[in-house]
Design a protein around this motif. Structure first.
Motif, PDB file in Angstrom:
ATOM      1  N   GLY A  59       0.809  -1.212   0.000  1.00 52.89           N
ATOM      2  CA  GLY A  59       0.000   0.000   0.000  1.00 52.89           C
ATOM      3  C   GLY A  59       0.839   1.258   0.000  1.00 52.89           C
ATOM      4  N   HIS A  60       1.949   1.235   0.724  1.00 51.72           N
ATOM      5  CA  HIS A  60       2.837   2.389   0.753  1.00 51.72           C
ATOM      6  C   HIS A  60       3.524   2.579  -0.598  1.00 51.72           C
ATOM      7  CE1 HIS A  60       2.857   1.462   5.221  1.00 51.72           C
ATOM      8  NE2 HIS A  60       2.238   2.619   5.100  1.00 51.72           N
ATOM      9  N   ILE A  61       3.884   1.488  -1.225  1.00 49.10           N
ATOM     10  CA  ILE A  61       4.519   1.570  -2.542  1.00 49.10           C
ATOM     11  C   ILE A  61       3.538   2.148  -3.553  1.00 49.10           C
ATOM     12  CG2 ILE A  61       5.578   0.248  -4.417  1.00 49.10           C
ATOM     13  CD1 ILE A  61       6.375  -1.834  -2.255  1.00 49.10           C
ATOM     14  N   ALA A  62       2.295   1.660  -3.522  1.00 51.53           N
ATOM     15  CA  ALA A  62       1.284   2.149  -4.458  1.00 51.53           C
ATOM     16  C   ALA A  62       1.027   3.643  -4.245  1.00 51.53           C
ATOM     17  CB  ALA A  62      -0.001   1.355  -4.296  1.00 51.53           C
ATOM     18  N   ARG A  63       0.981   4.070  -3.002  1.00 51.13           N
ATOM     19  CA  ARG A  63       0.759   5.487  -2.702  1.00 51.13           C
ATOM     20  C   ARG A  63       1.931   6.333  -3.202  1.00 51.13           C
ATOM     21  NH1 ARG A  63      -0.504   5.330   2.892  1.00 51.13           N
ATOM     22  NH2 ARG A  63      -2.229   4.032   2.240  1.00 51.13           N
ATOM     23  N   ALA A  64       3.147   5.843  -3.038  1.00 49.72           N
ATOM     24  CA  ALA A  64       4.331   6.566  -3.508  1.00 49.72           C
ATOM     25  C   ALA A  64       4.336   6.650  -5.036  1.00 49.72           C
ATOM     26  CB  ALA A  64       5.600   5.878  -3.012  1.00 49.72           C
ATOM     27  N   LEU A  65       3.953   5.564  -5.705  1.00 49.12           N
ATOM     28  CA  LEU A  65       3.879   5.576  -7.171  1.00 49.12           C
ATOM     29  C   LEU A  65       2.796   6.534  -7.650  1.00 49.12           C
ATOM     30  CD1 LEU A  65       4.339   1.783  -7.962  1.00 49.12           C
ATOM     31  CD2 LEU A  65       5.929   3.628  -8.509  1.00 49.12           C
ATOM     32  N   ALA A  66       1.676   6.586  -6.932  1.00 46.71           N
ATOM     33  CA  ALA A  66       0.597   7.502  -7.300  1.00 46.71           C
ATOM     34  C   ALA A  66       1.083   8.949  -7.221  1.00 46.71           C
ATOM     35  CB  ALA A  66      -0.609   7.286  -6.384  1.00 46.71           C
ATOM     36  N   ASP A  67       1.828   9.263  -6.179  1.00 46.66           N
ATOM     37  CA  ASP A  67       2.375  10.611  -6.041  1.00 46.66           C
ATOM     38  C   ASP A  67       3.407  10.914  -7.131  1.00 46.66           C
ATOM     39  OD1 ASP A  67       0.807  11.020  -3.821  1.00 46.66           O
ATOM     40  OD2 ASP A  67       2.413  10.615  -2.377  1.00 46.66           O
ATOM     41  N   ALA A  68       4.248   9.937  -7.423  1.00 44.68           N
ATOM     42  CA  ALA A  68       5.316  10.139  -8.397  1.00 44.68           C
ATOM     43  C   ALA A  68       4.790  10.335  -9.814  1.00 44.68           C
ATOM     44  CB  ALA A  68       6.283   8.956  -8.367  1.00 44.68           C
ATOM     45  N   TYR A  69       3.728   9.639 -10.176  1.00 43.29           N
ATOM     46  CA  TYR A  69       3.203   9.696 -11.538  1.00 43.29           C
ATOM     47  C   TYR A  69       1.953  10.554 -11.672  1.00 43.29           C
ATOM     48  CZ  TYR A  69       6.594   6.254 -12.958  1.00 43.29           C
ATOM     49  OH  TYR A  69       7.777   5.611 -13.238  1.00 43.29           O
ATOM     50  N   GLY A  70       1.504  11.143 -10.574  1.00 44.45           N
ATOM     51  CA  GLY A  70       0.346  12.020 -10.642  1.00 44.45           C
ATOM     52  C   GLY A  70      -0.949  11.302 -10.943  1.00 44.45           C
ATOM     53  N   LEU A  71      -1.067  10.066 -10.488  1.00 40.56           N
ATOM     54  CA  LEU A  71      -2.276   9.274 -10.694  1.00 40.56           C
ATOM     55  C   LEU A  71      -2.945   9.017  -9.352  1.00 40.56           C
ATOM     56  CD1 LEU A  71      -0.829   6.613 -13.167  1.00 40.56           C
ATOM     57  CD2 LEU A  71      -2.287   8.549 -13.744  1.00 40.56           C
ATOM     58  N   SER A  72      -4.175   8.562  -9.407  1.00 39.83           N
ATOM     59  CA  SER A  72      -4.863   8.212  -8.166  1.00 39.83           C
ATOM     60  C   SER A  72      -4.403   6.847  -7.687  1.00 39.83           C
ATOM     61  CB  SER A  72      -6.378   8.192  -8.394  1.00 39.83           C
ATOM     62  OG  SER A  72      -6.727   7.132  -9.256  1.00 39.83           O
ATOM     63  N   ARG A  73      -4.639   6.580  -6.447  1.00 42.70           N
ATOM     64  CA  ARG A  73      -4.263   5.289  -5.860  1.00 42.70           C
ATOM     65  C   ARG A  73      -5.017   4.157  -6.546  1.00 42.70           C
ATOM     66  NH1 ARG A  73      -3.224   2.533  -0.847  1.00 42.70           N
ATOM     67  NH2 ARG A  73      -3.090   0.412  -1.592  1.00 42.70           N
ATOM     68  N   SER A  74      -6.291   4.373  -6.864  1.00 40.53           N
ATOM     69  CA  SER A  74      -7.066   3.321  -7.528  1.00 40.53           C
ATOM     70  C   SER A  74      -6.551   3.058  -8.943  1.00 40.53           C
ATOM     71  CB  SER A  74      -8.551   3.678  -7.557  1.00 40.53           C
ATOM     72  OG  SER A  74      -8.761   4.865  -8.273  1.00 40.53           O
TER      73      SER A  74
END
Length: 121
Positions: A59-74
């Motif tokens: 979950g933390h990795i997904a949240r970090a990727l969402a921030d890095a790529y400007g996408l939503s967590r879903s």
């Protein structure tokens, strides 16, 4: 506005696909690459690479990727687990796209097919 791959993303893609960066740049220049599919490959690769290190929660990795790529967590979850968005529904009669609300409300039919079923005496 059509999004293109950044130089960093091109380098990551070349590493993942074991291809030369110049070849990927040429493909990108000629709009041969599907940028969303390329980003999905990059995101999925980064996720599993970080996950295999064992230091971070998924979950933390997904949240970090969402921030890095400007996408939503879903959106990141859909990419990582190769799922399709549940908002894409099609009419069971004609195959035209239908919203999820209309699909559930009208039994899988679009407005046109629903009107065709109305019997007028």
């Amino acid at each position: 506005m059509k999004k293109t791959l950044t130089n960093r993303e091109k380098e990551k893609l070349s590493r993942i696909l074991a291809m030369d960066v110049t070849l990927i740049e040429k493909l990108s220049e000629h709009d041969i690459l599907d940028t969303s599919a390329c980003r999905a490959v990059i995101i999925r690769s980064e996720y599993y690479e970080i996950r295999n290190q064992g230091r971070h929660n998924g979950g933390h990795i997904a949240r970090a990727l969402a921030d890095a790529y400007g996408l939503s967590r879903s959106a990141i979850d859909l990419i990582i687990y190769k799922k399709e968005s549940n908002k894409k529904c099609t009419c069971t009669c004609c195959g035209n796209p239908v919203s999820k609300y209309k699909f559930s409300r009208y039994g899988g039919l679009c407005d046109v097919c629903l009107v065709k079923q109305v019997e007028i005496e």
